[in-house]
Design a protein around this motif. Structure first.
Motif, PDB file in Angstrom:
ATOM      1  N   UNK A 159       0.810  -1.216   0.000  1.00 18.97           N
ATOM      2  CA  UNK A 159       0.000   0.000   0.000  1.00 18.97           C
ATOM      3  C   UNK A 159       0.843   1.266   0.000  1.00 18.97           C
ATOM      4  N   UNK A 160       1.769   1.368  -0.914  1.00 19.47           N
ATOM      5  CA  UNK A 160       2.518   2.605  -1.077  1.00 19.47           C
ATOM      6  C   UNK A 160       1.637   3.648  -1.752  1.00 19.47           C
ATOM      7  N   UNK A 161       1.863   4.908  -1.433  1.00 20.64           N
ATOM      8  CA  UNK A 161       0.980   5.967  -1.909  1.00 20.64           C
ATOM      9  C   UNK A 161       1.210   6.312  -3.368  1.00 20.64           C
ATOM     10  N   UNK A 162       2.482   6.422  -3.769  1.00 19.86           N
ATOM     11  CA  UNK A 162       2.778   6.975  -5.088  1.00 19.86           C
ATOM     12  C   UNK A 162       3.573   6.011  -5.953  1.00 19.86           C
ATOM     13  N   UNK A 163       3.331   6.102  -7.247  1.00 19.46           N
ATOM     14  CA  UNK A 163       4.070   5.299  -8.219  1.00 19.46           C
ATOM     15  C   UNK A 163       5.457   5.902  -8.433  1.00 19.46           C
ATOM     16  N   UNK A 164       6.384   5.061  -8.873  1.00 13.97           N
ATOM     17  CA  UNK A 164       7.724   5.542  -9.205  1.00 13.97           C
ATOM     18  C   UNK A 164       8.378   4.563 -10.160  1.00 13.97           C
ATOM     19  N   UNK A 165       9.420   5.023 -10.853  1.00 13.46           N
ATOM     20  CA  UNK A 165      10.201   4.166 -11.734  1.00 13.46           C
ATOM     21  C   UNK A 165      11.663   4.563 -11.628  1.00 13.46           C
ATOM     22  N   UNK A 166      12.532   3.580 -11.765  1.00 12.91           N
ATOM     23  CA  UNK A 166      13.977   3.807 -11.703  1.00 12.91           C
ATOM     24  C   UNK A 166      14.584   3.321 -13.005  1.00 12.91           C
ATOM     25  N   UNK A 167      15.368   4.170 -13.649  1.00 14.54           N
ATOM     26  CA  UNK A 167      16.079   3.774 -14.854  1.00 14.54           C
ATOM     27  C   UNK A 167      17.525   3.456 -14.506  1.00 14.54           C
TER      28      UNK A 167
END
Length: 291
Positions: free
Chosen positions: A223-231
């Motif tokens: 249940x994390x609040x925000x999406x993210x991506x790592x390149x």
């Protein structure tokens, strides 16, 4: 020159990292020391080192002299410097009317990355979206845009998918973790939803795509609040970069402390998720239940 440096943006990032190392680790100079020698603002040197601004030929020559760079290293950095000034526009330049500066920066990193680690809460990753799903998401997220502008952003997403997943000799290695909720939202309506779930099942057959789902039963673990991506990039000289998402837009993160935290968070989310085979089974059950 490596593939990671094949765009002006990535050449700037790589050159900036090299200049920062020469200043800080090799010569033990502060930003203020360098700015005073070059008779410029500290912010200019900082932005050059962060890859956010081009380094002029005059400043580049002075920096090479100031840092005492040997000829072989100077030649390598000169090649990088020349690449930062490449005038050939990237493919997304023709969409400049609808692409923000932050999105353009994102596209530059995605085009050069070798791996992506992405977590999504309520929608599917952009590279995994069907045309109808993407159109519905963009139409809702950018309600003020006209039909032509929405069409252009959908085209951008389709080109990204084609170039990074289908047509590339070095396709992007994708590790995705998403919540079960993202699979249940009927984005674009029931028929588009069925089409999207089938597309996910087909994508999971590709060797470069790993998709893992966090089931509802995992509760707070997913249940994390925000999406993210790592390149991540094939060139070791290029540091990882992350993009976080919020209602205010996308946030670029390149601080090593932030990246360590995000990698740790992604590892925890991945551990909470079902493995790829069980995730495929869950997608199939949801698809069959709603069919």
């Amino acid at each position: 020159m490596s593939n990671s440096n094949s765009t002006p943006l990535m050449a700037r990032v790589t050159l900036g990292r090299a200049l920062r190392r020469l200043r800080d680790e090799v010569n033990h100079l502060t930003l203020a020391d360098v700015a005073a020698t070059l008779s410029c603002d500290i912010s200019l040197i900082s932005r050059i080192e962060l890859g956010k601004r081009n380094c002029s030929q005059q400043h580049f020559t002075k920096l090479m002299d100031l840092y005492g760079v040997e000829e072989s290293e100077r030649d390598r950095l000169a090649e990088l410097h020349a690449a930062t000034r490449e005038q050939r526009p990237p493919w997304w330049a023709r969409y400049s009317e609808v692409i923000t500066a932050e999105y353009e920066r994102f596209l530059g990193f995605e085009a050069a990355a070798s791996e992506v680690f992405e977590y999504q809460v309520g929608i599917l990753p952009g590279l995994l979206q069907t045309e109808r799903y993407a159109r519905a998401v963009i139409g809702a997220g950018f309600a003020s845009l006209g039909p032509d502008q929405i069409d252009a952003l959908v085209e951008v997403r389709e080109i990204r998918q084609r170039q990074r997943l289908w047509d590339s000799d070095q396709p992007l290695s994708c590790c995705y973790v998403l919540t079960e909720a993202a699979l249940h939202f009927q984005v674009g309506g029931p028929q588009a939803h069925q089409e999207q779930l089938q597309f996910l099942l087909e994508l999971q057959e590709r060797q470069n795509v790993e998709l893992k789902v966090i089931p509802y039963a995992k509760g707070e673990e997913g249940a994390q609040i925000a999406a993210f991506r790592i390149f991540r990039f094939a060139d070791d000289d290029v540091p990882d970069v992350a993009f976080g998402e919020s209602v205010a837009g996308s946030l670029t993160m390149d601080d090593p402390r932030d990246l360590r935290r995000l990698h740790r968070l992604f590892s925890n989310l991945s551990a909470a998720a079902l493995d790829p085979d069980k995730s495929r089974d869950l997608i199939t059950r949801i698809k069959n239940k709603e069919d």
